[in-house]
Scaffold this active site. Structure first.
Site, PDB file in Angstrom:
ATOM      1  N   ALA A  86       0.811  -1.220   0.000  1.00 35.41           N
ATOM      2  CA  ALA A  86       0.000   0.000   0.000  1.00 35.41           C
ATOM      3  C   ALA A  86       0.843   1.268   0.000  1.00 35.41           C
ATOM      4  CB  ALA A  86      -0.955   0.007   1.182  1.00 35.41           C
ATOM      5  N   THR A  87       2.069   1.202   0.495  1.00 39.31           N
ATOM      6  CA  THR A  87       2.929   2.390   0.409  1.00 39.31           C
ATOM      7  C   THR A  87       3.133   2.739  -1.057  1.00 39.31           C
ATOM      8  OG1 THR A  87       4.010   1.864   2.500  1.00 39.31           O
ATOM      9  CG2 THR A  87       5.190   3.347   1.006  1.00 39.31           C
ATOM     10  N   GLN A 194      -6.976  -0.559   5.942  1.00 43.52           N
ATOM     11  CA  GLN A 194      -7.542  -1.110   7.181  1.00 43.52           C
ATOM     12  C   GLN A 194      -9.010  -1.492   7.021  1.00 43.52           C
ATOM     13  OE1 GLN A 194      -5.811  -1.855   9.899  1.00 43.52           O
ATOM     14  NE2 GLN A 194      -3.891  -0.831   9.400  1.00 43.52           N
ATOM     15  N   ALA A 215      -1.918  -6.828   1.121  1.00 43.89           N
ATOM     16  CA  ALA A 215      -2.252  -8.199   1.539  1.00 43.89           C
ATOM     17  C   ALA A 215      -1.967  -8.462   3.016  1.00 43.89           C
ATOM     18  CB  ALA A 215      -1.471  -9.205   0.673  1.00 43.89           C
ATOM     19  N   THR A 255       8.133  -7.442 -13.321  1.00 40.02           N
ATOM     20  CA  THR A 255       7.617  -8.812 -13.306  1.00 40.02           C
ATOM     21  C   THR A 255       6.723  -9.016 -12.093  1.00 40.02           C
ATOM     22  OG1 THR A 255       9.591  -9.595 -14.434  1.00 40.02           O
ATOM     23  CG2 THR A 255       8.303 -11.249 -13.235  1.00 40.02           C
ATOM     24  N   CYS A 341       8.528   5.977  18.173  1.00 42.34           N
ATOM     25  CA  CYS A 341       9.957   6.208  18.323  1.00 42.34           C
ATOM     26  C   CYS A 341      10.472   6.960  17.114  1.00 42.34           C
ATOM     27  CB  CYS A 341      10.700   4.880  18.441  1.00 42.34           C
ATOM     28  SG  CYS A 341      11.248   4.551  20.105  1.00 42.34           S
TER      29      CYS A 341
HETATM   30  C1  LIG Z   1      -0.027  -0.620   6.751  1.00 42.29           C
HETATM   31  C2  LIG Z   1      -0.615   0.585   6.134  1.00 42.29           C
HETATM   32  C3  LIG Z   1      -0.070   1.149   4.971  1.00 42.29           C
HETATM   33  C4  LIG Z   1       1.197   0.625   4.340  1.00 42.29           C
HETATM   34  O1  LIG Z   1       1.018  -0.590   3.700  1.00 42.29           O
HETATM   35  P1  LIG Z   1       2.290  -1.474   3.246  1.00 42.29           P
HETATM   36  O2  LIG Z   1       1.701  -2.539   2.415  1.00 42.29           O
HETATM   37  O3  LIG Z   1       2.878  -1.980   4.527  1.00 42.29           O
HETATM   38  O4  LIG Z   1       3.209  -0.590   2.500  1.00 42.29           O
HETATM   39  C5  LIG Z   1      -0.695   2.228   4.413  1.00 42.29           C
HETATM   40  N1  LIG Z   1      -1.817   2.749   4.961  1.00 42.29           N
HETATM   41  C6  LIG Z   1      -2.369   2.246   6.076  1.00 42.29           C
HETATM   42  C7  LIG Z   1      -3.606   2.860   6.623  1.00 42.29           C
HETATM   43  C8  LIG Z   1      -1.785   1.151   6.710  1.00 42.29           C
HETATM   44  O5  LIG Z   1      -2.326   0.670   7.813  1.00 42.29           O
END
Ligand SMILES: *Cc1c(COP(=O)(O)O)cnc(C)c1O
Length: 417
Positions: A86-87, A194, A215, A255, A341
């Site tokens: 998701a990043t 989430q 995922a 890929t 942190c």
């Molecule tokens: C965990 C999270 C991300 C990041 O997802 P990754 O797959 O770890 O890069 C982005 N947005 C929210 C709200 C998250 O909880």
């Protein structure tokens, strides 16, 4: 700092440590792992290989996963783009839209409690001349729809507001936001990491144009995610941020991670099947935890709206306890604190601060992130542990003693030091 320990009886069937941090990542569902296994070994083909059965087999598995993901969010398979998580999805959505629609305008709207993957991306765009509005949230963590309406101007090209917050579990009014954006002709992206698989999400009913998911927050593997990109009413275009081969309709070259994608698809299929029963079970555990804290302790507070909240989230402040001591005391339970942190110092969470919490209250906060594999017996162990520690730490707290004695802390003139 004081180290206080307490060791409640471990109920039958509970093994320590207990994992209750499912917003950070979730354990893999064994059914997901099983679906992935062949794609690490005999089914190793490249989904882009068009000349032989190894490639076709991989491609077929990828297309099935696309269907499974699309079905869960009310999209079509062609609208799903695979990413590394998701990043990356958030970066691709925000930067890709900003670049593609630069002629139309340079204004983006987001809000202050977004994940860093959205906030830092927006900050980067500010350096390149984009204008970003960071909407505040109310004390319950929700944005004010009037603020959003007022913020949209003729240069606004994108609104990016998360579906559910990863710290306080608060669910934003996504359908309302989508409706407003469509009326105004502004593209609406949501970080739905989430929310997907936990609460019903429907890109059609909610007028979502672009949606990020991953995922590893839904019992799948780490390192694989997806971006939904609307193809009609309106057709959304995204400028690629990674070049090289034109995979994924030209939006994301590279890929494909076939085992990961198969796992993401399977995780979505399971979530769709089990969402309703799982949500009811998680709500029961969450409500039970809250009830125990509130009936056995004073000065505890829920952070964020209770009504608009994910089933598996409880974020509570245990006021008048020292946050670090509390965390050290519950070392056999994996939860998160209201502190982050940053460069060796403990900063209060920016999400809790945005709700108006003071630093002390934010530091005394704990996020309980319940998931598929938690049990009621685990909740009782965790409640016993936390209640025991909080009581002991408060015995050592002069502030708590003063409050109990009826002294109004806000009226005290503290000596300077
Ligand atoms: C965990 C999270 C991300 C990041 O997802 P990754 O797959 O770890 O890069 C982005 N947005 C929210 C709200 C998250 O909880």
């Amino acid at each position: 700092m004081s180290t206080v320990t307490i060791n409640p009886v471990v109920p039958a069937g509970v093994t320590l440590p207990i994992y209750m941090d499912n917003h950070a990542t979730s354990p893999m569902d064994p059914r997901v792992l099983e679906a992935m296994m062949p794609f690490f070994s005999v089914k190793f083909g490249n989904a882009a290989s068009r000349n032989h059965s190894f490639g076709w087999e991989a491609e077929q598995a990828v297309e099935q996963a696309r269907e499974q993901i699309a079905r869960l969010i009310g999209a079509t398979a062609k609208e799903i783009i695979f990413t590394s998580g998701a990043t990356e999805s958030n970066n691709l959505a925000i930067k890709g839209i900003a670049e593609m629609y630069r002629e139309r305008g340079n204004h983006i709207i987001t809000q202050v409690t977004e994940h860093k993957a959205v906030l830092d991306t927006c900050k980067r765009l500010e350096k390149y001349g984009y204008r970003v509005t960071y909407l505040p949230v109310k004390a319950d963590g929700l944005i004010d729809m009037d603020d959003l309406r007022r913020a949209i101007d003729d240069k606004t090209v994108l609104v990016t507001i998360m579906s559910a917050n990863n710290e306080i579990g608060v669910v934003q009014p996504i359908a309302e936001i989508g409706k407003l954006c469509h009326e105004k002709g502004v593209i609406f992206h949501t970080d739905a990491v989430q929310a997907v698989g936990k609460i019903p999400m429907d890109v059609q009913a909610m007028n979502i144009d672009v949606l990020s998911l991953t995922a590893h927050k839904i019992y799948g593997p780490k390192g694989v995610g997806a971006l939904y990109v609307r193809r009609r009413n309106p057709r959304v275009q995204i400028a690629a941020q990674i070049d090289g081969g034109g995979h994924e309709r030209g939006m994301r070259s590279g890929t494909l991670n076939v085992p990961g994608i198969v796992g993401l698809g399977k995780a979505c299929a399971i979530a769709q099947e089990e969402m309703a029963t799982e949500a009811a079970r998680l709500c029961a555990m969450r409500d039970h935890l809250r009830k125990r804290f509130e009936s056995e302790l004073d000065y505890v507070e829920v952070n964020g709206s209770w009504e608009h909240r994910l089933p598996g989230n409880l974020n509570m402040s245990f006021i008048y306890v020292e946050g670090e001591s509390l965390l050290m005391g519950i070392n056999d339970v994996a939860v998160s604190s209201g502190s982050a942190c940053t460069s060796a110092t403990l900063e209060p969470s920016y999400v809790l601060k945005a709700l108006g919490l003071g630093d002390d209250v934010a530091h005394s906060s704990i996020r309980f992130g319940l998931g598929r594999f938690n049990t009621m017996a685990e909740c009782d162990y965790v409640a016993d542990k936390v209640i025991g520690i909080v009581k002991k730490l408060r015995e050592l707290s002069p502030l708590y003693e003063m409050v109990k004695d009826g002294i109004d802390l806000s009226k005290i003139e503290w000596a300077a030091h």
